[in-house]
Design an enzyme around this catalytic site. Structure first.
Site, short mmCIF file in Angstrom:
data_model
loop_
_atom_site.label_atom_id
_atom_site.label_comp_id
_atom_site.label_asym_id
_atom_site.label_seq_id
_atom_site.Cartn_x
_atom_site.Cartn_y
_atom_site.Cartn_z
N MET A 176 45.89 40.43 37.27
CA MET A 176 46.37 41.25 35.91
C MET A 176 47.69 41.40 35.67
SD MET A 176 43.85 44.54 35.96
CE MET A 176 42.45 44.50 36.45
N MET A 203 32.24 40.66 29.72
CA MET A 203 32.86 41.84 30.28
C MET A 203 32.02 42.86 29.75
SD MET A 203 35.56 40.86 32.10
CE MET A 203 35.72 42.86 32.40
N MET A 231 43.04 37.81 34.19
CA MET A 231 43.46 38.71 33.09
C MET A 231 44.93 38.70 32.69
SD MET A 231 40.78 41.79 34.13
CE MET A 231 40.81 41.32 35.81
N SER A 246 34.28 43.22 43.95
CA SER A 246 35.70 43.00 43.34
C SER A 246 36.66 43.68 44.17
CB SER A 246 35.77 43.53 42.01
OG SER A 246 37.08 43.86 41.47
N HIS A 292 35.59 38.76 44.23
CA HIS A 292 35.73 38.81 42.98
C HIS A 292 37.46 39.20 43.16
CE1 HIS A 292 35.49 38.89 38.56
NE2 HIS A 292 36.19 39.97 38.76
N HIS A 348 39.41 35.86 38.59
CA HIS A 348 39.40 36.43 37.17
C HIS A 348 40.57 36.54 36.89
CE1 HIS A 348 37.74 39.80 34.20
NE2 HIS A 348 38.29 38.90 33.72
N ASP A 351 40.86 40.11 40.94
CA ASP A 351 41.12 40.47 39.79
C ASP A 351 42.78 40.28 39.45
OD1 ASP A 351 38.81 41.35 38.05
OD2 ASP A 351 38.64 42.84 39.46
N ASP A 405 30.82 41.76 34.27
CA ASP A 405 31.98 42.54 35.01
C ASP A 405 32.14 43.91 34.50
OD1 ASP A 405 34.14 43.24 36.61
OD2 ASP A 405 35.29 41.26 35.92
#
Ligand code: DX5
Ligand code: ZN
Length: 223
Positions: free
Chosen positions: A36, A136, A67, A8, A32, A65, A34, A174
């Site tokens: 957000m 998660m 979020m 990540s 990965h 991913h 993330d 994760d």
């Protein structure tokens, strides 16, 4: 199904993302990413423009991913931007089946994510709509948190659901994945491992990936 490691970049140096991606590219299966939005989770990271640039700069396929709230609107755009895999959170999506289908239509693998307290059983019938199930192992939002052992029984149940359907869906974990926790997760049945601080916090990120992979292969026997 082989064991895969997805470092990540949340734990990487955001000012040097191309270099950070290159540092792991021969060893990592995925990168990965993330995303957000400070609404679905209490943190703000990056969005489409950076994913578009990273796609051009990185040799490793992007495992995005999301979020974020309203993934139904945003997720297909990440697939269009070149992500190889796009994962949405079940509880953020209004129309998860439609959105997973849209992601696939745009040529990416479609992932569905569950937070630690969310049960997997209600999604058993959706297995055919996804390419990866993400469980998660921390509450999403931040890197460097402690692996939640309470999720282990759910990983086992998810593995049973997938195996009983002879499904090839990948089971990703994760959060808090490290040399101290990866064996437990692999034994429980996970086969794709996100690791942020355990990779980018290491002196030798590429070596850390190889070591994690070796541990998971040994513990999970899925390599
Ligand atoms: C947390 C993110 C993770 C994070 C993992 O919400 O989804 O991908 O980067 O970081 P570590 O491996 O440090 O727990
Ligand atoms: Zn993540």
């Amino acid at each position: 199904m082989a064991i895969q490691i997805s470092p990540s970049i949340l734990s990487a140096d955001f000012a040097h993302l191309a270099d950070e991606a290159a540092a792991v590219s021969p060893n990592a299966d995925w990168l990965h990413v993330d995303v957000m939005d400070n609404h679905f989770v209490p943190n703000l990271t990056l969005g489409l423009p950076i994913v578009e640039s990273l796609y051009k700069a990185a040799d490793t396929p992007l495992d995005c991913h999301l979020m974020i709230e309203d993934p139904d609107s945003w997720a297909p755009g990440y697939a269009e931007a070149g992500a190889g895999s796009v994962t949405i959170h079940a509880k953020a999506a209004n129309a998860p089946v439609r959105t997973l289908r849209e992601i696939r239509k745009q040529g990416a693998r479609a992932g569905l994510a569950l937070n630690p307290a969310e049960p997997v059983e209600p999604y058993a019938d959706l297995v055919g709509e996804m390419d990866m199930l993400l469980l998660m192992t921390v509450e999403p939002g931040f890197g460097g948190q402690k692996f939640l052992d309470v999720v282990l029984p759910k990983i086992r149940r998810a593995r049973e659901i997938l195996d009983s359907r002879e499904s090839s869906v990948w089971l990703q974990v994760d959060g808090g994945v490290s040399d101290e926790t990866i064996e437990r997760a692999a034994e429980a049945g996970a086969d794709v491992f996100v690791a942020g601080s355990a990779v980018y916090g290491a002196q030798d990120p590429a070596g850390a990936i190889d070591a994690l992979r070796a541990q998971a292969v040994k513990a999970g026997g899925r390599g």
